[in-house]
Design a protein around this motif. Structure first.
Motif, short mmCIF file in Angstrom:
data_model
loop_
_atom_site.label_atom_id
_atom_site.label_comp_id
_atom_site.label_asym_id
_atom_site.label_seq_id
_atom_site.Cartn_x
_atom_site.Cartn_y
_atom_site.Cartn_z
N GLU A 216 -0.79 -56.25 -19.44
CA GLU A 216 -1.88 -55.00 -19.30
C GLU A 216 -1.93 -54.57 -17.93
O GLU A 216 -1.87 -53.19 -17.75
CB GLU A 216 -3.09 -55.52 -19.91
CG GLU A 216 -3.90 -54.23 -20.06
CD GLU A 216 -5.25 -54.64 -20.61
OE1 GLU A 216 -6.15 -53.61 -20.77
OE2 GLU A 216 -5.61 -55.79 -20.92
N LEU A 217 -2.19 -55.39 -16.87
CA LEU A 217 -2.18 -54.99 -15.31
C LEU A 217 -1.05 -54.23 -15.10
O LEU A 217 -1.06 -53.44 -14.21
CB LEU A 217 -2.76 -56.24 -14.67
CG LEU A 217 -4.27 -56.73 -14.82
CD1 LEU A 217 -4.29 -57.88 -14.09
CD2 LEU A 217 -5.18 -55.70 -14.91
N ARG A 218 0.08 -54.98 -15.40
CA ARG A 218 1.36 -54.39 -14.85
C ARG A 218 1.37 -52.85 -15.51
O ARG A 218 2.05 -51.99 -14.84
CB ARG A 218 2.54 -55.12 -15.24
CG ARG A 218 2.60 -56.40 -14.42
CD ARG A 218 3.82 -57.21 -14.50
NE ARG A 218 3.81 -58.22 -13.88
CZ ARG A 218 4.07 -58.55 -12.52
NH1 ARG A 218 4.49 -57.43 -11.97
NH2 ARG A 218 4.13 -59.84 -11.93
N ARG A 219 1.15 -52.65 -16.72
CA ARG A 219 1.26 -51.18 -17.44
C ARG A 219 0.24 -50.25 -16.61
O ARG A 219 0.88 -49.25 -16.28
CB ARG A 219 0.99 -51.47 -18.86
CG ARG A 219 1.00 -50.06 -19.51
CD ARG A 219 0.47 -50.32 -21.06
NE ARG A 219 -0.93 -50.79 -21.20
CZ ARG A 219 -1.90 -49.90 -20.83
NH1 ARG A 219 -1.71 -48.75 -20.16
NH2 ARG A 219 -3.37 -50.31 -20.78
N ILE A 220 -0.83 -50.82 -16.51
CA ILE A 220 -1.89 -50.06 -15.58
C ILE A 220 -1.39 -49.49 -14.42
O ILE A 220 -1.55 -48.25 -14.02
CB ILE A 220 -3.41 -50.52 -15.65
CG1 ILE A 220 -3.76 -50.65 -17.05
CG2 ILE A 220 -4.23 -49.82 -14.62
CD1 ILE A 220 -5.03 -51.60 -17.05
N LEU A 221 -0.71 -50.50 -13.57
CA LEU A 221 -0.23 -50.17 -12.39
C LEU A 221 1.07 -49.28 -12.53
O LEU A 221 1.14 -48.45 -11.58
CB LEU A 221 0.35 -51.60 -11.65
CG LEU A 221 1.01 -51.52 -10.31
CD1 LEU A 221 -0.12 -50.79 -9.33
CD2 LEU A 221 1.39 -52.99 -9.93
N ALA A 222 1.85 -49.38 -13.42
CA ALA A 222 2.90 -48.32 -13.44
C ALA A 222 2.36 -47.10 -13.90
O ALA A 222 2.84 -46.09 -13.30
CB ALA A 222 3.95 -48.88 -14.98
N ASP A 223 1.35 -47.07 -14.66
CA ASP A 223 0.73 -45.47 -14.92
C ASP A 223 0.11 -44.98 -13.78
O ASP A 223 0.28 -43.68 -13.38
CB ASP A 223 -0.28 -45.87 -16.28
CG ASP A 223 0.19 -45.97 -17.06
OD1 ASP A 223 -0.60 -46.57 -18.14
OD2 ASP A 223 1.32 -45.90 -17.72
N LEU A 224 -0.52 -46.01 -12.83
CA LEU A 224 -1.15 -45.38 -11.66
C LEU A 224 0.04 -44.90 -10.48
O LEU A 224 -0.10 -43.83 -10.15
CB LEU A 224 -1.89 -46.62 -11.02
CG LEU A 224 -3.15 -46.67 -11.90
CD1 LEU A 224 -3.84 -48.15 -11.22
CD2 LEU A 224 -4.09 -45.34 -11.64
N GLU A 225 0.97 -45.70 -10.47
CA GLU A 225 2.08 -45.38 -9.76
C GLU A 225 2.70 -44.17 -10.05
O GLU A 225 2.99 -43.15 -9.10
CB GLU A 225 3.44 -46.34 -9.44
CG GLU A 225 2.66 -47.75 -8.83
CD GLU A 225 3.75 -48.92 -8.94
OE1 GLU A 225 3.30 -49.75 -8.11
OE2 GLU A 225 4.62 -48.79 -9.75
N GLN A 226 2.93 -43.84 -11.27
CA GLN A 226 3.48 -42.54 -11.95
C GLN A 226 2.67 -41.53 -11.57
O GLN A 226 2.96 -40.33 -11.38
CB GLN A 226 3.80 -42.65 -13.39
CG GLN A 226 4.92 -43.57 -13.84
CD GLN A 226 5.29 -43.80 -15.38
OE1 GLN A 226 4.40 -43.05 -15.99
NE2 GLN A 226 6.43 -44.45 -15.52
N ALA A 227 1.38 -41.65 -11.63
CA ALA A 227 0.39 -40.72 -11.41
C ALA A 227 0.45 -40.21 -9.91
O ALA A 227 0.22 -39.04 -9.59
CB ALA A 227 -0.89 -41.21 -12.00
#
Length: 139
Positions: A118-129
């Motif tokens: 879940e943290l990796r998914r959140i991190l990926a979303d933040l990096e894309q943003a």
């Protein structure tokens, strides 16, 4: 005989591990003051395991993520060395920034009870943003 994972590396070994030529590592030392290998007599450089992680992060940010040198400098200034290092080795078992206050970084950010995927998914979303925001700001 293979070296210990905690052994210091020469510049040629570091360059091979990072995937960048030796002259590029020397250049990055001039642009990023947080890249500071140990220098022995005669100016010979030796890189600690943490240095390799930071160099991998810089390489990834510059070459794979498309950030500029100023962008990496800004990321370091805003988020610190530990956060920047996560781009080089997300599974690194050491912390490069000292924790502040009584709460751990995870407790302070509310991530202590979240799963790693879940943290990796959140991190990926933040990096894309962030990438989208950087693209907008660049125009």
């Amino acid at each position: 005989m293979a070296k210990s994972p905690n052994a210091f590396r020469t510049i040629s070994e570091a360059a091979e591990a990072v995937g960048a030529p030796q002259h590029v590592l020397r250049f990055w030392e001039t642009k990023f003051p947080f890249v500071a290998p140990v220098k022995r007599a005669g100016g010979r450089r030796f890189y600690r395991p943490q240095d390799i992680v930071v160099l991998k992060a810089i390489r990834r940010l510059l070459h794979d993520e498309g950030l500029t040198i100023k962008g990496v400098q800004r990321l370091h200034k805003e988020q610190g060395l530990a956060r920047l290092s996560a781009y080089g080795d997300p599974d690194a078992a050491f912390s490069m920034d000292a924790p502040t206050g009584s709460a751990t970084a995870q407790e302070a950010s509310g991530t202590a009870d979240r799963s790693e995927p879940e943290l990796r998914r959140i991190l990926a979303d933040l990096e894309q943003a962030r990438a989208r925001l950087d693209a907008v700001l660049a125009n």
